[in-house]
Design a protein around this motif. Structure first.
Motif, PDB file in Angstrom:
ATOM      1  N   PHE A  36      -4.727   5.636 -28.033  1.00 40.91           N
ATOM      2  CA  PHE A  36      -3.787   4.828 -28.805  1.00 40.91           C
ATOM      3  C   PHE A  36      -2.404   5.434 -28.655  1.00 40.91           C
ATOM      4  O   PHE A  36      -2.262   6.656 -28.616  1.00 40.91           O
ATOM      5  N   MET A  37      -1.391   4.587 -28.578  1.00 40.48           N
ATOM      6  CA  MET A  37      -0.020   5.097 -28.571  1.00 40.48           C
ATOM      7  C   MET A  37       0.965   4.007 -28.963  1.00 40.48           C
ATOM      8  O   MET A  37       0.706   2.820 -28.792  1.00 40.48           O
ATOM      9  N   SER A  38       2.085   4.454 -29.496  1.00 36.06           N
ATOM     10  CA  SER A  38       3.200   3.571 -29.775  1.00 36.06           C
ATOM     11  C   SER A  38       3.911   3.289 -28.460  1.00 36.06           C
ATOM     12  O   SER A  38       4.061   4.187 -27.623  1.00 36.06           O
ATOM     13  N   VAL A  39       4.354   2.039 -28.261  1.00 37.09           N
ATOM     14  CA  VAL A  39       4.982   1.657 -26.993  1.00 37.09           C
ATOM     15  C   VAL A  39       6.453   1.300 -27.168  1.00 37.09           C
ATOM     16  O   VAL A  39       7.288   1.695 -26.378  1.00 37.09           O
ATOM     17  N   SER A  40       6.775   0.543 -28.227  1.00 34.27           N
ATOM     18  CA  SER A  40       8.131   0.013 -28.370  1.00 34.27           C
ATOM     19  C   SER A  40       8.475  -0.195 -29.839  1.00 34.27           C
ATOM     20  O   SER A  40       7.607  -0.535 -30.637  1.00 34.27           O
ATOM     21  N   LEU A  41       9.759   0.014 -30.173  1.00 37.48           N
ATOM     22  CA  LEU A  41      10.248  -0.266 -31.526  1.00 37.48           C
ATOM     23  C   LEU A  41      10.740  -1.703 -31.674  1.00 37.48           C
ATOM     24  O   LEU A  41      10.695  -2.275 -32.747  1.00 37.48           O
ATOM     25  N   ASP A  42      11.251  -2.292 -30.583  1.00 37.02           N
ATOM     26  CA  ASP A  42      11.782  -3.647 -30.638  1.00 37.02           C
ATOM     27  C   ASP A  42      11.408  -4.403 -29.374  1.00 37.02           C
ATOM     28  O   ASP A  42      12.049  -4.205 -28.340  1.00 37.02           O
ATOM     29  N   PRO A  43      10.344  -5.206 -29.409  1.00 29.48           N
ATOM     30  CA  PRO A  43       9.493  -5.480 -30.569  1.00 29.48           C
ATOM     31  C   PRO A  43       8.563  -4.297 -30.845  1.00 29.48           C
ATOM     32  O   PRO A  43       8.394  -3.415 -30.005  1.00 29.48           O
ATOM     33  N   LYS A  44       7.944  -4.310 -32.006  1.00 29.34           N
ATOM     34  CA  LYS A  44       7.037  -3.227 -32.421  1.00 29.34           C
ATOM     35  C   LYS A  44       5.693  -3.401 -31.701  1.00 29.34           C
ATOM     36  O   LYS A  44       4.917  -4.286 -32.050  1.00 29.34           O
ATOM     37  N   LEU A  45       5.460  -2.549 -30.690  1.00 26.45           N
ATOM     38  CA  LEU A  45       4.262  -2.661 -29.851  1.00 26.45           C
ATOM     39  C   LEU A  45       3.482  -1.356 -29.847  1.00 26.45           C
ATOM     40  O   LEU A  45       4.069  -0.273 -29.854  1.00 26.45           O
ATOM     41  N   VAL A  46       2.151  -1.483 -29.830  1.00 20.94           N
ATOM     42  CA  VAL A  46       1.246  -0.350 -29.681  1.00 20.94           C
ATOM     43  C   VAL A  46       0.235  -0.678 -28.593  1.00 20.94           C
ATOM     44  O   VAL A  46       0.017  -1.843 -28.260  1.00 20.94           O
ATOM     45  N   LEU A  47      -0.390   0.376 -28.051  1.00 21.91           N
ATOM     46  CA  LEU A  47      -1.339   0.208 -26.955  1.00 21.91           C
ATOM     47  C   LEU A  47      -2.665   0.856 -27.323  1.00 21.91           C
ATOM     48  O   LEU A  47      -2.686   1.954 -27.889  1.00 21.91           O
ATOM     49  N   ILE A  48      -3.757   0.170 -26.997  1.00 21.04           N
ATOM     50  CA  ILE A  48      -5.090   0.752 -27.078  1.00 21.04           C
ATOM     51  C   ILE A  48      -5.753   0.576 -25.723  1.00 21.04           C
ATOM     52  O   ILE A  48      -5.447  -0.361 -24.985  1.00 21.04           O
ATOM     53  N   SER A  49      -6.645   1.493 -25.385  1.00 20.93           N
ATOM     54  CA  SER A  49      -7.353   1.450 -24.115  1.00 20.93           C
ATOM     55  C   SER A  49      -8.845   1.365 -24.401  1.00 20.93           C
ATOM     56  O   SER A  49      -9.385   2.189 -25.132  1.00 20.93           O
ATOM     57  N   ILE A  50      -9.506   0.350 -23.814  1.00 21.28           N
ATOM     58  CA  ILE A  50     -10.923   0.118 -24.072  1.00 21.28           C
ATOM     59  C   ILE A  50     -11.690   0.046 -22.761  1.00 21.28           C
ATOM     60  O   ILE A  50     -11.285  -0.659 -21.829  1.00 21.28           O
ATOM     61  N   ASP A  51     -12.792   0.776 -22.699  1.00 19.11           N
ATOM     62  CA  ASP A  51     -13.676   0.788 -21.534  1.00 19.11           C
ATOM     63  C   ASP A  51     -14.169  -0.629 -21.252  1.00 19.11           C
ATOM     64  O   ASP A  51     -14.514  -1.371 -22.176  1.00 19.11           O
ATOM     65  N   LYS A  52     -14.227  -0.995 -19.976  1.00 15.96           N
ATOM     66  CA  LYS A  52     -14.678  -2.326 -19.586  1.00 15.96           C
ATOM     67  C   LYS A  52     -16.115  -2.607 -20.028  1.00 15.96           C
ATOM     68  O   LYS A  52     -16.507  -3.763 -20.141  1.00 15.96           O
ATOM     69  N   LYS A  53     -16.907  -1.564 -20.276  1.00 17.12           N
ATOM     70  CA  LYS A  53     -18.298  -1.742 -20.699  1.00 17.12           C
ATOM     71  C   LYS A  53     -18.450  -1.856 -22.217  1.00 17.12           C
ATOM     72  O   LYS A  53     -19.541  -2.137 -22.709  1.00 17.12           O
ATOM     73  N   ALA A  54     -17.382  -1.642 -22.963  1.00 20.39           N
ATOM     74  CA  ALA A  54     -17.454  -1.668 -24.430  1.00 20.39           C
ATOM     75  C   ALA A  54     -17.646  -3.098 -24.946  1.00 20.39           C
ATOM     76  O   ALA A  54     -17.048  -4.046 -24.436  1.00 20.39           O
ATOM     77  N   LYS A  55     -18.472  -3.222 -25.984  1.00 25.24           N
ATOM     78  CA  LYS A  55     -18.732  -4.529 -26.599  1.00 25.24           C
ATOM     79  C   LYS A  55     -17.473  -5.131 -27.218  1.00 25.24           C
ATOM     80  O   LYS A  55     -17.324  -6.351 -27.295  1.00 25.24           O
ATOM     81  N   MET A  56     -16.551  -4.272 -27.678  1.00 18.87           N
ATOM     82  CA  MET A  56     -15.324  -4.756 -28.326  1.00 18.87           C
ATOM     83  C   MET A  56     -14.400  -5.479 -27.356  1.00 18.87           C
ATOM     84  O   MET A  56     -13.568  -6.289 -27.781  1.00 18.87           O
ATOM     85  N   LEU A  57     -14.537  -5.213 -26.086  1.00 19.45           N
ATOM     86  CA  LEU A  57     -13.629  -5.786 -25.089  1.00 19.45           C
ATOM     87  C   LEU A  57     -13.586  -7.309 -25.180  1.00 19.45           C
ATOM     88  O   LEU A  57     -12.519  -7.904 -25.372  1.00 19.45           O
TER      89      LEU A  57
END
Length: 159
Positions: A36-57
């Motif tokens: 997880f990481m913060s990406v931008s203040l304007d606009p307010k963006l964050v990033l998550i990384s999910i394995d291609k095999k994960a059910k949440m994808l």
């Protein structure tokens, strides 16, 4: 280098622990993630990384929105639960931020709308626009060297 060596090397970077949640037809799904990481203040963006095999994808691809809860030091059981490390079902206290379910008592809860998706090797990067947030007091649950850790402040470094 093999995958295990690379994974161990990346484990030398201490991270916080998040629970990523989404909801489909009233059913809440979640997973533990430390990517997880913060990406931008304007606009307010964050990033998550999910394995291609994960059910949440596919669930996030379907809902196009998700919640992020940055865990406090007393939420180890919740982290282990959503990581599949606890076999018996535990009761999880959810709260809502915006229209997303999030973990009650977390340091930070975010409600995000999916802004962009990028394929990156065996993972998918989801960039979310933060729509609403709730901040709470406390210390973080950390992950370092393949183990959960707690923050200990060394007063000589706190100047």
């Amino acid at each position: 280098m093999d995958s295990r060596t690379f994974r161990n090397a990346m484990g030398t970077f201490a991270t916080g622990i998040t629970i990523i949640t989404t909801e489909i037809d009233g059913e809440v799904s979640g997973m533990t993630a430390n990517a997880f990481m913060s990406v931008s203040l304007d606009p307010k963006l964050v990033l998550i990384s999910i394995d291609k095999k994960a059910k949440m994808l596919e669930k996030i691809q379907k809902t196009k929105k998700y919640g992020i809860s940055i865990l406090s030091s007393d939420q180890l059981q919740e982290s282990m639960n959503f990581a599949g490390q606890i076999k018996e079902k535990i009761d999880v206290d959810f709260d809502r931020v915006g229209d997303m379910p999030v973990l009650k008592g977390a340091l930070l809860n975010l409600s995000c709308n999916l802004a962009d998706i990028h394929e990156a090797g065996d993972h998918i990067l989801f960039i979310g626009e933060v729509m609403e947030m709730k901040i709470n007091e406390g210390d973080p649950l950390l992950y370092f060297g393949g183990k959960y850790r707690n923050l200990v402040m060394n007063e000589s470094l706190a100047h």
